[in-house]
Enzyme design. Structure first.
Site, PDB file in Angstrom:
ATOM      1  N   LYS A  83      -0.434   7.006 -51.125  1.00  0.00           N
ATOM      2  CA  LYS A  83      -0.166   6.747 -49.707  1.00  0.00           C
ATOM      3  C   LYS A  83      -0.347   8.046 -48.918  1.00  0.00           C
ATOM      4  O   LYS A  83       0.249   9.072 -49.251  1.00  0.00           O
ATOM      5  CB  LYS A  83       1.276   6.257 -49.590  1.00  0.00           C
ATOM      6  CG  LYS A  83       1.544   5.361 -48.426  1.00  0.00           C
ATOM      7  CD  LYS A  83       2.967   4.827 -48.573  1.00  0.00           C
ATOM      8  CE  LYS A  83       3.359   3.943 -47.442  1.00  0.00           C
ATOM      9  NZ  LYS A  83       4.811   3.896 -47.313  1.00  0.00           N
TER      10      LYS A  83
HETATM   11  C1  E4P Z   1       6.116   1.360 -45.645  1.00  0.00           C
HETATM   12  O1  E4P Z   1       4.978   1.509 -45.985  1.00  0.00           O
HETATM   13  C2  E4P Z   1       6.730   2.182 -44.587  1.00  0.00           C
HETATM   14  O2  E4P Z   1       6.955   3.467 -45.056  1.00  0.00           O
HETATM   15  C3  E4P Z   1       7.985   1.513 -44.108  1.00  0.00           C
HETATM   16  O3  E4P Z   1       7.702   0.146 -43.874  1.00  0.00           O
HETATM   17  C4  E4P Z   1       8.574   2.169 -42.867  1.00  0.00           C
HETATM   18  O4  E4P Z   1       9.640   1.373 -42.406  1.00  0.00           O
HETATM   19  P1  E4P Z   1      10.708   1.924 -41.336  1.00  0.00           P
HETATM   20  O5  E4P Z   1       9.998   2.114 -40.034  1.00  0.00           O
HETATM   21  O6  E4P Z   1      11.738   0.836 -41.261  1.00  0.00           O
HETATM   22  O7  E4P Z   1      11.233   3.210 -41.883  1.00  0.00           O
END
Ligand code: E4P
Length: 219
Positions: A83
């Site tokens: 990622k």
């Molecule tokens: C996933 O890929 C993201 O890191 C996550 O959905 C972020 O979510 P948040 O905005 O609730 O922290």
């Protein structure tokens, strides 16, 4: 539609898997921190449990360092997906890692142009954040509609849009109605998806009536 679970908690992944809703897993440094556990151990355990992509996020910010870190993360298990935040340096790393057969997810996407560049770089997945846009009085779902339109104009772009930063069942429903390839959902939201108060009151009524059937038959 793919359902990823947005957590680094192994018990939450197990629960989502039992529900058939762990086609993949997304983690980020904040979610890893919440577990209080070692990054590699957590990712390896999750990757063992789930067949689909398990996202592990890089913390390097320079292209060469992102590539090196990405290769290390990808060596932890065959289904680890690297990622990478959507920066110019990150996109260069995406292009190289994908060309070497390492799958990537481009994260922290807040505009359709960022999504377009990530798709052009060859990212396997892109994660636009809807909840964080809603938090600043913008519309996360409008962004998803825009990106889906854009991707449908260019079928040669093979990226999959996984809607992230999901906060409500409505986000999941709207993502499905827009034809998003997938969603990544916290377990707390997954649990709300199945719930309806009329289902609860309906079950209560049926169970009470069934007790009465049994007591009537004893008369
Ligand atoms: C996933 O890929 C993201 O890191 C996550 O959905 C972020 O979510 P948040 O905005 O609730 O922290």
């Amino acid at each position: 539609m793919k359902f990823f679970v947005d957590t680094a908690d192994i018990n939450e992944v197990k629960e989502a898997k039992e529900l058939g809703l762990a086609d993949g897993v997304t983690t980020n440094p904040t979610l890893i921190r919440k577990t209080g556990r070692d990054f590699k151990t957590v990712i390896s355990e999750i990757a063992d449990l789930v067949d689909g992509p398990v996202n592990a996020e890089v913390v390097s910010t320079e292209t060469d360092a992102i590539i090196a870190e990405g290769k290390e993360l990808a060596s932890w298990a065959p289904n680890v997906t690297v990622k990478i935040p959507v920066t110019g340096k990150g996109l260069k790393a995406v292009k190289i890692l994908e060309s070497e057969g390492i799958r990537t997810t481009v994260t922290l996407i807040f505009s359709a142009t960022q999504a377009l560049l990530a798709a052009k770089a060859g990212a396997s997945f892109i994660c636009p954040f809807v909840g964080r846009l809603d938090d600043i009085a913008s519309s996360g779902m409008d962004l998803i509609a825009e990106i889906m339109d854009l991707l449908s104009n260019y079928p040669g772009l093979h990226t999959e849009l996984i809607v992230a930063s999901i906060r409500t069942p409505g986000h999941v429903l709207e993502s499905a109605l827009l034809g998003a390839h997938g969603v990544t959902v916290p377990l707390s939201v997954i649990q709300k998806l199945a719930h309806h108060p009329l289902t609860d009151s309906g079950i209560e009524c049926f169970l009470n009536d069934w007790k009465k059937v049994q007591s009537d038959s004893r008369k």
